[in-house]
Each structure stands twice: as structure tokens, then as C-alpha cells.
Write a protein that holds these residues in place. Structure first.
Motif: not given
Length: 262
Positions: A226-245
Motif C-alpha cells: 500500500y505504501a508503494k501505491r501512495g497511501f499514508r502508512t504507519t506500523s507498530q510491531y510491539p515486542a513480546g506480543v502475539g496474536h492475542d490482542l
């Protein structure tokens, strides 16, 4: 979620739909909104509407749940929708209507992603119906978890780029990969105004998944696409966190709205 090697889709759906059980806090005392039926694209499902905290809502937040639709079926739980820090509360304090949508899929464990084309047609019809009921709601936000996130980025937005026309953004939690089919073109001026935020735990990988789903890899691939197609993209990948949010949904979505002045 369909690129999982030798692990079958049935096993994946069962694992993800069962994930919240045993990890969910007790349901809050907050009331819930009765589900409404909606029919489109030859199928019928349900949705819940939660009012904004203002007479003139700023926008509409659509939430699509993961496989099994646990949060939709338990809306009072602070796991995702309910509670003082849940999705509904965070949207309401920012002047947003929340619309929780249940997948129309009826095959085995209910999913958004397994029948992407049909589900996309259904959801787009519902989105347009709800937007028509609230013409003054300026911004439209889409949020999805796990299978819901995969559906939004892989299937829905590539098929219905008109969904970004009113501005707003998307929050993808626990996944959100690149499209698996050829996407329609996005209007560049609209894409540049549409904020997309990925939130996936750094431990949410195939090695830590009994179903073999590598949500972290999928999220990074989706963001890059999506970034390559011009969208404003951000992300967070918190340490120690799995699929349960559990308990994180509302805070992540609220922060995304705040960052983007919505």
C-alpha cells in the motif's frame, strides 16, 4: 491466511476462532446494541450500530472481526468492543459512530477472507447503506482483526477503491497482507489522504502459531504494497506480543484517529 503451507484452512480457522477463549476478561456491564439484519449479494448477515458521543458525528468506524466472530458475538466484553477502553468507547469519545459487522459466511467457522469476492460485495453494500444514513459523517474508518484485517487489505479495498473516497483510514490488527488478486487502481489524491496503520505483535509469527499463520510477515507485506501505491502508512510491531490482542483494540484505534486529526 491462505498461504500457510501444509496447514489446512480448517485448522487455521478453528485455531483463530478459539483464540480469545480463556484469554478474555469478564464481560463488562455496558449495554449492547441489538444486531440488525442486512441482505445483499445473495446473502444475509448482521451488524450493530453504536451511536457517537455527539449529535453531529465526525465519522463512522466499521469493525470487522477475526475468524469465528467472537467479539461480534460478545460485544459487551472488554476484549475488543466493550468496556471503558474498548473500540466503542474510544470511537465514541472522538465523535465516531461504531458499526460492528458480522461476516455473511456460513461455511464452518465464519470468516471474512475465505469467500473474498462475495463478502466484499456484501460489505460494500452495507457500507454504502450506513454512509447514506449519516451523510454528515465526514470520515470513514475501517478496522479489522486477523481474518478481518486480511479481508480488508487482500480483498475489499482492491475491489472497491471507492471506499477511500470520503477520507479517513484503516487500522489493521494482527495481519493485513498484500492483495492476492489484481487490484483496481486507486485515485492518487484519495490514497494520499487515506491513512493506514498496521498493528501486529512481533511474536505473531508462524513459529508461534498452532495454525501456521505468520501475521507479522503478512502485515509487513501489506504495508509495503500500500505504501508503494501512495497511501499514508504507519506500523507498530510491539515486542513480546502475539496474536492475542485482548484489551488493545480500542487504544490502538483511538491513537490512530488522534494521529490523523480525525
Amino acid at each position: 491466511m491462505r498461504r500457510i503451507g501444509t496447514v489446512g484452512a480448517v485448522a487455521l480457522a478453528a485455531a483463530l476462532s478459539a483464540l480469545p477463549l480463556g484469554n478474555v476478561p469478564h464481560a463488562s456491564a455496558a449495554g449492547t446494541t441489538a444486531p440488525k439484519a442486512f441482505t445483499a449479494a445473495g446473502t444475509t448477515s448482521q451488524y450493530r450500530v453504536y451511536a457517537a458521543g455527539t449529535g453531529d458525528p465526525k465519522g463512522i468506524l466499521f469493525y470487522l472481526d477475526g475468524d469465528g466472530q467472537w467479539a461480534f458475538n460478545h460485544p459487551a466484553s472488554p476484549y475488543a468492543l466493550g468496556g471503558s477502553t474498548g473500540i466503542v468507547a474510544n470511537a465514541r469519545t472522538r465523535g465516531y459512530i461504531t458499526v460492528a459487522v458480522k461476516t455473511p459466511d456460513r461455511k464452518g467457522t465464519p470468516t471474512w477472507w475465505e469467500d473474498g469476492a462475495k463478502n466484499a460485495a456484501y460489505f460494500d453494500a452495507l457500507r454504502r447503506k450506513v454512509q447514506g444514513q449519516y451523510p454528515k459523517a465526514e470520515h470513514i474508518w475501517l478496522a479489522g482483526y486477523s481474518g478481518g484485517a486480511e479481508f480488508l487489505t487482500e480483498s475489499y479495498l482492491p475491489r472497491y477503491p471507492s471506499a477511500i473516497a470520503r477520507g479517513g483510514g484503516a487500522v489493521l490488527l494482527g495481519g493485513g497482507s498484500a492483495p492476492y488478486q489484481r487490484a483496481k487502481s486507486f485515485p492518487q489524491s484519495k490514497a494520499a489522504r487515506f491513512a493506514m496503520h498496521w498493528y501486529t505483535g512481533a511474536a505473531d509469527t508462524a513459529a508461534n502459531s498452532g495454525a501456521g499463520f505468520d501475521a507479522l510477515r503478512q502485515a509487513k507485506a501489506g504495508k509495503a504494497w500500500y505504501a508503494k501505491r501512495g497511501f499514508r502508512t504507519t506500523s507498530q510491531y510491539p515486542a513480546g506480543v502475539g496474536h492475542d490482542l485482548s484489551g488493545r483494540f480500542g487504544r490502538v484505534i483511538g491513537a490512530a484517529l488522534d494521529r490523523n486529526g480525525r
